[in-house]
Write an enzyme that holds these catalytic residues in place. Structure first.
Site, short mmCIF file in Angstrom:
data_model
loop_
_atom_site.label_atom_id
_atom_site.label_comp_id
_atom_site.label_asym_id
_atom_site.label_seq_id
_atom_site.Cartn_x
_atom_site.Cartn_y
_atom_site.Cartn_z
N GLY A 53 -8.35 1.69 -4.01
CA GLY A 53 -7.13 2.50 -3.97
C GLY A 53 -6.30 2.29 -5.23
O GLY A 53 -5.74 3.23 -5.79
N GLY A 112 -7.92 -3.17 -5.31
CA GLY A 112 -9.20 -2.60 -4.88
C GLY A 112 -9.34 -1.14 -5.28
O GLY A 112 -8.65 -0.67 -6.20
N GLN A 131 -8.12 -15.33 6.21
CA GLN A 131 -9.18 -15.21 5.19
C GLN A 131 -8.61 -14.84 3.82
O GLN A 131 -9.26 -15.01 2.80
CB GLN A 131 -10.18 -14.11 5.58
CG GLN A 131 -10.99 -14.44 6.81
CD GLN A 131 -11.69 -13.22 7.39
OE1 GLN A 131 -12.83 -12.95 7.07
NE2 GLN A 131 -10.99 -12.47 8.23
N ARG A 174 0.89 -1.16 0.00
CA ARG A 174 0.00 0.00 0.00
C ARG A 174 0.93 1.21 0.00
O ARG A 174 1.86 1.28 0.80
CB ARG A 174 -0.89 0.01 1.24
CG ARG A 174 -1.77 -1.24 1.35
CD ARG A 174 -2.77 -1.09 2.49
NE ARG A 174 -3.37 -2.36 2.87
CZ ARG A 174 -4.45 -2.88 2.31
NH1 ARG A 174 -5.02 -2.26 1.30
NH2 ARG A 174 -4.95 -4.02 2.74
N ILE A 182 -10.58 -9.50 -1.58
CA ILE A 182 -11.54 -10.42 -0.95
C ILE A 182 -12.83 -9.71 -0.54
O ILE A 182 -13.85 -10.34 -0.31
CB ILE A 182 -10.94 -11.10 0.31
CG1 ILE A 182 -10.53 -10.06 1.37
CG2 ILE A 182 -9.81 -12.03 -0.06
CD1 ILE A 182 -10.28 -10.64 2.75
N ASP A 183 -12.78 -8.37 -0.45
CA ASP A 183 -13.87 -7.62 0.17
C ASP A 183 -15.15 -7.55 -0.67
O ASP A 183 -16.23 -7.26 -0.14
CB ASP A 183 -13.42 -6.18 0.48
CG ASP A 183 -12.28 -6.12 1.48
OD1 ASP A 183 -12.19 -7.05 2.30
OD2 ASP A 183 -11.50 -5.17 1.42
N GLY A 233 -13.80 -7.34 5.31
CA GLY A 233 -14.75 -6.71 4.39
C GLY A 233 -14.51 -5.22 4.21
O GLY A 233 -15.04 -4.63 3.27
N ARG A 267 -18.69 -24.13 14.68
CA ARG A 267 -20.02 -24.57 15.11
C ARG A 267 -19.93 -25.83 15.98
O ARG A 267 -20.64 -25.97 16.97
CB ARG A 267 -20.92 -24.83 13.90
CG ARG A 267 -22.33 -25.25 14.26
CD ARG A 267 -23.12 -25.63 13.03
NE ARG A 267 -23.60 -24.49 12.27
CZ ARG A 267 -24.68 -23.77 12.57
NH1 ARG A 267 -25.40 -24.07 13.64
NH2 ARG A 267 -25.05 -22.76 11.81
#
Ligand code: F6P
Length: 320
Positions: free
Chosen positions: A105, A103, A253, A73, A127-128, A171, A155
């Site tokens: 940016g 993304g 993720q 970045r 991924i967002d 996200g 779970r």
């Protein structure tokens, strides 16, 4: 006619970026173009970390997560003087066009370079799934599958201990990862920027589950939404008696081999990007609408707002 094309990845890495790099490099070579790899995003442009690549440079990367071009970045890239250094380096190599993957940016950086005379095409790699000009971004599907696998595992232990698990997913202010994964995993509650039940509704639903139903609960929450998840968990315990644990999935993720769907999306978009450049297009970003690969003006795309999760929000409301 363009002759030399650079490719870079910027921002958070996403599974499928390598598949996109492969498609861009091979489609470029198939069209008689010379192809260049730029390392670490816009930083590599500014620091002249650029090499010419051949077809074999992108061999055996289709199934690999992350990005072989590495990513970074570079907030300083907003500065016009910094952009001028990038343009000078591109000119030094005779590179007249760029394909960037990242993304919003990254889109802004591409838009700026096109205003300085470089032909640019941007691909949505994050991924967002927060790029409004595309129904899906490269990496979203893989990430969704990773979250689903993690939540299915959680779970098991959550139900064994009759607990409430709060699972934070990424996200970056877009709730798609929470909404889609919450639907895929049958979460009891989904908290996202687009879908945020009131505190009263949350507590009443959890009390109901605690007293009458399966006696365990899964809550999926978007990152950056609530100020402090540990405080939220404490509040749930005090108000409902539910022993509550927080799980932050974090950057796991972003990793892993891309799903077949992300590989196909990356291949389609990569080939489309080179065709767009061959057709003299510039300052365009590639997206998918329905089954169709499309392109938009980058500045127009950055003004678009997302709308495609509303139908899913109805599904969640019906099934709750
Ligand atoms: O944009 C992708 C993303 O993973 C977001 O979901 C998250 O908010 C951000 O990047 C984290 O970035 P970094 O790894 O640089 O902290």
């Amino acid at each position: 006619m363009i002759k030399r094309v650079g490719v870079l990845t910027s921002g958070g890495d996403a599974p499928g970026m390598n598949a996109a790099i492969r498609a861009i490099v091979r489609a470029g070579i198939a069209n008689g173009l010379k192809m260049y790899a730029i390392f670490e995003g816009f930083k590599g442009l500014v620091e002249d970390d650029i090499i010419e690549v051949d077809r074999s440079f992108v061999s055996e990367i289709l199934m690999r997560g992350g990005t072989i071009l590495r990513s970074a970045r570079l907030p300083e890239f907003k500065d016009s003087a910094v952009q001028d250094i990038a343009v000078a380096n591109l000119k030094k190599h005779g590179i007249d066009a760029l394909v960037v993957i990242g993304g919003d940016g990254t889109y802004r950086g591409a838009g700026a370079l096109s205003r300085k005379g470089i032909n640019t095409i941007a691909l949505p790699g994050t991924i967002d799934n927060d790029i409004a000009s595309s129904d899906y971004t490269i990496g979203f599907d893989t990430c969704l599958n990773t979250i689903t696998e993690c939540v299915d595992k959680l779970r098991d232990t959550t139900s064994s201990h009759q607990r409430c698990s709060i699972i934070e997913v990424m996200g970056n202010h877009c709730g798609d990862l929470a909404i889609y994964s919450g639907t895929a995993c049958g979460a009891d509650l989904i908290l996202s920027p687009e879908y945020l039940p009131s505190e009263k509704e949350i507590i009443s639903k959890l009390r109901h589950i605690h007293l009458t139903r399966s006696r365990h609960a899964l809550i999926i929450v978007s990152e950056k939404l609530l100020p402090n998840l540990e405080d939220f968990a404490k509040h749930i315990f005090e108000a409902t008696g539910f022993e509550t644990r927080v799980e932050i999935l974090g950057r796991i993720q972003r990793g892993g081999s891309p799903s077949a769907s992300d590989r196909v999306l990356a291949a389609r978009m990569g080939v489309y990007a080179i065709n767009a450049l061959m057709n003299q297009k510039t300052s365009r970003c590639v997206g998918i609408r329905g089954m169709q690969v499309v392109d938009y003006d980058i500045d127009e795309a950055l003004k678009m707002t997302k709308s495609n999760s509303s139908e899913l929000i109805d599904v969640i409301s019906t099934l709750k």
